[in-house]
Design a protein around this motif. Structure first.
Motif, mmCIF file in Angstrom:
data_model
loop_
_atom_site.group_PDB
_atom_site.id
_atom_site.type_symbol
_atom_site.label_atom_id
_atom_site.label_comp_id
_atom_site.label_asym_id
_atom_site.label_seq_id
_atom_site.Cartn_x
_atom_site.Cartn_y
_atom_site.Cartn_z
ATOM 1 N N THR A 20 2.727 3.432 -6.404
ATOM 2 C CA THR A 20 2.706 2.183 -5.647
ATOM 3 C C THR A 20 3.048 1.004 -6.539
ATOM 4 O OG1 THR A 20 0.988 3.117 -4.225
ATOM 5 C CG2 THR A 20 1.309 0.742 -4.118
ATOM 6 N N ARG A 59 -1.107 8.156 -7.407
ATOM 7 C CA ARG A 59 -0.751 7.377 -6.229
ATOM 8 C C ARG A 59 -0.708 5.879 -6.563
ATOM 9 N NH1 ARG A 59 -2.654 8.839 -0.186
ATOM 10 N NH2 ARG A 59 -1.751 10.767 -0.983
ATOM 11 N N GLU A 119 1.670 11.981 -6.943
ATOM 12 C CA GLU A 119 0.743 11.301 -6.040
ATOM 13 C C GLU A 119 -0.563 12.060 -5.842
ATOM 14 O OE1 GLU A 119 4.289 12.076 -3.427
ATOM 15 O OE2 GLU A 119 3.836 12.673 -5.483
ATOM 16 N N ARG A 172 0.831 -1.190 0.000
ATOM 17 C CA ARG A 172 0.000 0.000 0.000
ATOM 18 C C ARG A 172 0.874 1.251 0.000
ATOM 19 N NH1 ARG A 172 -2.606 -3.318 -1.512
ATOM 20 N NH2 ARG A 172 -4.566 -4.199 -0.718
ATOM 21 N N TYR A 173 0.377 2.277 -0.620
ATOM 22 C CA TYR A 173 1.118 3.533 -0.730
ATOM 23 C C TYR A 173 1.585 4.030 0.634
ATOM 24 C CZ TYR A 173 1.945 8.514 -1.540
ATOM 25 O OH TYR A 173 2.505 9.763 -1.583
#
Length: 480
Positions: free
Chosen positions: A162, A158, A472, A21-22
């Motif tokens: 990732t 984003r 992002e 996850r980011y």
């Protein structure tokens, strides 16, 4: 993140990628990933302007349909109809220097875009890689597949960051596990490793789960390709660029097939007749998953200072440093000696390159060129350099000797003998762009604008750069 020792390496890598996850990614890792994406897009734009990128761009336009994916640096006005001859020289279409934003960029389907953009990213030998070297090029293999998938799906910035980090973590571990031994067998390593990382990048953007990503890796293993025959044939160096484009395209294809239920072996990496056994002379399966989720391989991304093979970077920087420090020019150098890795001697000692592509792969030629031209300027590596008598003669006066005990495979002991009788020696052990010698924010922006200046006006390029720096927070991947 503990590894599941009961699962194959592919399943462990795919599981890590699917779970990432980011919010879990350290800021420094995100910064390196963003810089690599930006650097690669500039390489795509510049690379597309070169004559040898015309064929891959024309192929993409001919067979790529009217898809949603951008061919960076290729104006839509250059689109060709089925049956039309492909433009092959500057001034006859792609590569003509026409602004890429004029009338919009050409758009095609995802596999074709990944092929052409990947080949363009590597078209001038300035795309990113890993330090220490592991036969991986994260920019040219991951970014074209990633961006194509984002344009297909509308994924945001984003998600793109990732997916890039996850893919880079997988790609770099696969490369490290080869001990860079594939090229000793005659393979061009990025063409072998790239499909795996590109499959992860594209697959994540398309929402594949861990099982489907495992299948994508298994499929990617049968799409690996790339031979180093061009280094000894004296011709055909264009194919080196194709290896990176094909790797990116292969990742898109593997992910798409996996999403449709196609399967591949989950022991593709470490199993019997798998990647490490078949393509490597010295593989280490344990490195495939070592410290997965704990140590961030993405931080090892390396940017090239000069548009030539990475093994020439440190010697060139050391040479130029001595020239500036002691105030002499190329005409004052009588001879150069390099104590370097065995691979430079066996793979990169090309004394009479037939084209500039082979010249960029030749360490003695690049060091000779740096004696008389500014090696940071992409224009220095032009066809005239091949005919430059001073460069040719200097190339012949460079001695390469294999040495052990160097700090890295990219290091060299450099000795210059000057015509006035002086002898200067130094250890060439690094260059601007290494993780330990990072490019400044100013350097990154300057390089981006320099490499896009032939195809995009400064205002458009500057605006694109700012949006990419804020990736992002972008609702969709920013393109020109």
């Amino acid at each position: 993140m503990a590894a599941d020792n009961g699962a194959s390496a592919s399943r462990q890598l795919a599981g890590f990628a699917a779970r990432l996850r980011y919010e879990e990614i350290p800021v420094a890792v995100l910064e390196r990933a963003r810089a690599c994406i930006i650097d690669t897009l500039a390489c795509c734009v510049h690379g597309a302007s070169l004559p040898w990128s015309a064929a891959t761009a024309a192929y993409a336009r001919r067979y790529g349909g009217n898809g949603p994916c951008t061919l960076f640096g290729v104006p839509a006005a250059c689109s060709i109809r089925s049956g039309d001859p492909a433009p092959a020289t500057p001034g006859s279409g792609v590569g003509s220097g026409a602004p890429a934003h004029a009338g919009g960029a050409a758009r095609v389907g995802a596999p074709a875009a990944a092929l052409a953009n990947g080949a363009a990213a590597h078209a001038f030998e300035q795309d990113s890689l890993r330090f220490p070297g592991a036969g991986v090029h994260p920019g040219a293999t991951l970014v074209p597949a990633l961006v194509a998938a984002c344009q297909e799906t509308g994924a945001n910035g984003r998600q793109a960051l990732t997916a890039f980090v996850a893919a880079c973590e997988v790609l770099f571990r696969i490369g490290a596990a080869t001990h860079h031994s594939s090229e000793k067998l005659g393979f061009h390593a990025p063409g072998l490793t790239g499909p795996y990382g590109a499959a992860i990048a594209a697959g994540l953007i398309h929402g594949l789960d861990a099982d489907c990503l495992t299948q994508a890796l298994g499929i990617a293993g049968s799409l690996s390709a790339g031979l180093l025959a061009f280094t000894k044939a004296g011709n055909g160096a264009m194919v080196k660029r194709l290896h990176l484009g094909r790797a990116s395209e292969a990742g898109v294809v593997a992910a798409a097939l996996a999403g449709e239920g196609y399967e591949g072996p989950d022991t593709i990496l470490e199993g019997r007749y798998g990647f490490l056994e078949t393509y490597c002379s010295d593989g280490e399966p344990g490195l495939l998953t070592r410290d997965l989720g704990d140590a961030w391989e993405t931080l090892k991304i390396c940017f090239k200072r000069y548009p030539c093979h990475v093994t020439a970077q440190a010697p060139i920087q050391a040479l130029r440093g001595l020239m500036a420090q002691h105030g002499f020019g190329g005409a004052d150098i009588d001879a150069v000696a390099l104590g370097c890795s065995e691979k430079i001697v066996s793979h990169h000692d090309i004394r009479a390159p037939a084209d500039i592509m082979a010249a960029q792969y030749s360490v003695p030629f690049c060091v000779a060129l740096a004696q008389f031209r500014d090696p940071e300027d992409p224009a220095a590596f032009d066809a005239d350099a091949l005919r430059d008598t001073a460069i040719r003669q200097a190339c012949e006066r460079i001695t390469l000797t294999a040495q052990t005990g160097l700090p890295s495979a990219w290091s060299a002991n450099l000795t210059l003998r000057l015509r006035d009788g002086r002898t200067l020696t130094t250890l060439a052990d690094g260059f601007l762009g290494l993780p330990s010698q990072p490019l400044s924010a100013e350097d990154q922006r300057r390089r981006f604008l320099l490499r896009t200046s032939g195809s995009i006006d400064a205002g458009t390029a500057g605006g694109w750069y700012e949006r990419l720096q804020d990736l992002e927070n972008q609702a969709a991947f920013p393109v020109i």
